[in-house]
Design an enzyme around this catalytic site. Structure first.
Site, PDB file in Angstrom:
ATOM      1  N   LYS A  13      43.808  42.780  50.425  1.00  0.00           N
ATOM      2  CA  LYS A  13      44.721  43.941  50.467  1.00  0.00           C
ATOM      3  C   LYS A  13      43.980  45.236  50.139  1.00  0.00           C
ATOM      4  CE  LYS A  13      47.570  42.634  47.386  1.00  0.00           C
ATOM      5  NZ  LYS A  13      47.426  41.734  46.481  1.00  0.00           N
ATOM      6  N   ARG A  88      56.237  43.439  43.561  1.00  0.00           N
ATOM      7  CA  ARG A  88      55.711  42.098  43.310  1.00  0.00           C
ATOM      8  C   ARG A  88      56.833  41.094  43.060  1.00  0.00           C
ATOM      9  NH1 ARG A  88      50.274  43.354  41.689  1.00  0.00           N
ATOM     10  NH2 ARG A  88      49.033  41.522  41.201  1.00  0.00           N
ATOM     11  N   ARG A 127      33.647  38.586  44.980  1.00  0.00           N
ATOM     12  CA  ARG A 127      33.949  39.952  44.557  1.00  0.00           C
ATOM     13  C   ARG A 127      33.337  40.230  43.176  1.00  0.00           C
ATOM     14  NH1 ARG A 127      40.117  41.441  44.579  1.00  0.00           N
ATOM     15  NH2 ARG A 127      40.302  40.513  42.537  1.00  0.00           N
ATOM     16  N   ARG A 139      36.622  43.022  36.221  1.00  0.00           N
ATOM     17  CA  ARG A 139      37.988  42.942  35.691  1.00  0.00           C
ATOM     18  C   ARG A 139      38.137  41.747  34.758  1.00  0.00           C
ATOM     19  NH1 ARG A 139      41.853  43.567  40.877  1.00  0.00           N
ATOM     20  NH2 ARG A 139      43.151  42.295  39.534  1.00  0.00           N
ATOM     21  N   ARG A 150      47.601  33.941  38.215  1.00  0.00           N
ATOM     22  CA  ARG A 150      48.079  35.022  39.091  1.00  0.00           C
ATOM     23  C   ARG A 150      48.575  34.455  40.421  1.00  0.00           C
ATOM     24  NH1 ARG A 150      42.900  38.341  39.192  1.00  0.00           N
ATOM     25  NH2 ARG A 150      43.912  39.755  40.649  1.00  0.00           N
TER      26      ARG A 150
HETATM   27  P1  AMP Z   1      46.289  43.732  40.946  1.00  0.00           P
HETATM   28  O1  AMP Z   1      45.147  44.692  40.843  1.00  0.00           O
HETATM   29  O2  AMP Z   1      47.309  44.108  41.954  1.00  0.00           O
HETATM   30  O3  AMP Z   1      45.816  42.294  41.097  1.00  0.00           O
HETATM   31  O4  AMP Z   1      47.059  43.796  39.543  1.00  0.00           O
HETATM   32  C1  AMP Z   1      46.405  43.486  38.323  1.00  0.00           C
HETATM   33  C2  AMP Z   1      47.439  43.214  37.243  1.00  0.00           C
HETATM   34  O5  AMP Z   1      48.229  44.390  37.024  1.00  0.00           O
HETATM   35  C3  AMP Z   1      48.439  42.130  37.563  1.00  0.00           C
HETATM   36  O6  AMP Z   1      47.945  40.827  37.284  1.00  0.00           O
HETATM   37  C4  AMP Z   1      49.603  42.514  36.662  1.00  0.00           C
HETATM   38  O7  AMP Z   1      49.358  42.163  35.338  1.00  0.00           O
HETATM   39  C5  AMP Z   1      49.576  44.042  36.744  1.00  0.00           C
HETATM   40  N1  AMP Z   1      50.419  44.534  37.855  1.00  0.00           N
HETATM   41  C6  AMP Z   1      50.003  45.179  38.973  1.00  0.00           C
HETATM   42  N2  AMP Z   1      51.027  45.485  39.771  1.00  0.00           N
HETATM   43  C7  AMP Z   1      52.132  45.033  39.168  1.00  0.00           C
HETATM   44  C8  AMP Z   1      53.512  45.024  39.496  1.00  0.00           C
HETATM   45  N3  AMP Z   1      53.948  45.545  40.657  1.00  0.00           N
HETATM   46  N4  AMP Z   1      54.380  44.474  38.617  1.00  0.00           N
HETATM   47  C9  AMP Z   1      53.967  43.954  37.469  1.00  0.00           C
HETATM   48  N5  AMP Z   1      52.679  43.903  37.089  1.00  0.00           N
HETATM   49  C10 AMP Z   1      51.750  44.437  37.927  1.00  0.00           C
END
Ligand code: AMP
Length: 281
Positions: A13, A88, A127, A139, A150
């Site tokens: 993404k 999400r 990555r 990260r 996740r």
């Molecule tokens: P990502 O970079 O999209 O994988 O997001 C990293 C982390 O941020 C996730 O594992 C969640 O803990 C938090 N996070 C990101 N977007 C959301 C969302 N829309 N709702 C809740 N938590 C989020």
């Protein structure tokens, strides 16, 4: 153009969002990125999110919805945006619907990147290795244990969005296992078919626009459930061609009919003249 990119962690993404940003001059709104920035800056939101993110949980809806709502109001988002990592959950999607309605904005499309789960762990490992090579900070949630969590969260909370947007006729599924460039091309084709973007260097004529829209409607009506669709981007391409052909055929028929009519008219006129001349004699 306003779109949502949907897909599990490691589905590409982020990579595709960056390409869309460059190609269409819109902004990428990634809740993950925004939350990481808040954590790094030690803001109240960051303090709230830090622990949850580290263990792969979800930050409360009101926090992320608030962040997104504020961000959409920024001037650079006026041209359009790609939502990456948001919504999400179904409640977040409902909140987004409300929010967009309130702001008088329309969502153009939801692009789902469908990937083979077994490949995801490999992708995330790659990555991490690349980030380490570039000397970037890795990260804290990019570990096999947290990734597994996740993924489970994606399956149970985010996957229902596929049904949510499919029901609202917004969903387009792309095979995310293709090469990066192929995925980018498939997304572009899909956005073209939906009328969300214009062909480069071509002003969209009303005929082709209508034909394209008709084709998309047809394709959507004929669309099988997302699970069986391997390359849905192509599925909309064929009907688009068909519709353009059909439009041309109709135009040709109409022209022929008009020509015939004109000839008939001409013949009739000539016959009338002859009759008149005979009558005079
Ligand atoms: P990502 O970079 O999209 O994988 O997001 C990293 C982390 O941020 C996730 O594992 C969640 O803990 C938090 N996070 C990101 N977007 C959301 C969302 N829309 N709702 C809740 N938590 C989020």
């Amino acid at each position: 153009m306003r779109i949502i990119l949907l897909g599990p962690p490691g589905s590409g993404k982020g990579t595709q969002a960056q390409r869309l940003v460059q190609r269409y001059g819109i902004v990428q709104l990634s809740t993950g990125e925004m939350l990481r920035a808040a954590v790094a800056a030690g803001t109240p939101v960051g303090l709230k999110a830090k622990e949850i993110m580290a263990r792969g949980g979800l930050v409360p809806d009101d926090v992320v919805v608030g962040i997104i709502s504020d961000r959409i109001d920024q001037p650079d988002a006026r041209n359009g945006f790609i939502l990456d990592g948001f919504p999400r959950t179904v409640p977040q999607a409902e909140a987004l619907d409300e929010l967009l309605k309130h702001k008088h904005l329309k969502l153009d499309a939801v692009i789902e990147l469908r990937v083979n789960e077994s490949a995801l762990l490999n992708r995330v490992e790659t990555r991490v290795a690349q980030m380490r090579e570039r000397g970037e900070e890795v990260r804290v949630d990019d570990t096999p244990e947290v990734l597994t969590k996740r993924l489970a969260s994606y399956r149970s909370l985010t996957e229902p969005l596929i049904h949510y947007y499919s029901e609202r006729r917004k969903l387009s599924t792309i095979d995310g296992m293709m090469a990066i460039d192929e995925v980018t091309r498939a997304i572009h084709r899909q956005l073209l078919a939906l009328g969300a973007v214009e062909p480069k260097g071509h002003a969209r004529s009303s005929v082709t626009a209508a034909a394209g829209k008709k084709a998309v409607t047809k394709a959507k009506a004929a669309k099988k459930p997302a699970k069986t669709a391997k390359k849905p981007a192509k599925a909309t391409k064929k009907p688009a061609k068909k519709a353009v052909k059909a439009t041309r055929k109709t135009a040709k028929k109409a022209a022929k009919k008009a020509a015939k009519k004109a000839v008939k008219k001409g013949v009739k006129k000539a016959a009338k003249k002859v009759t008149k001349r005979r009558a005079k004699r």
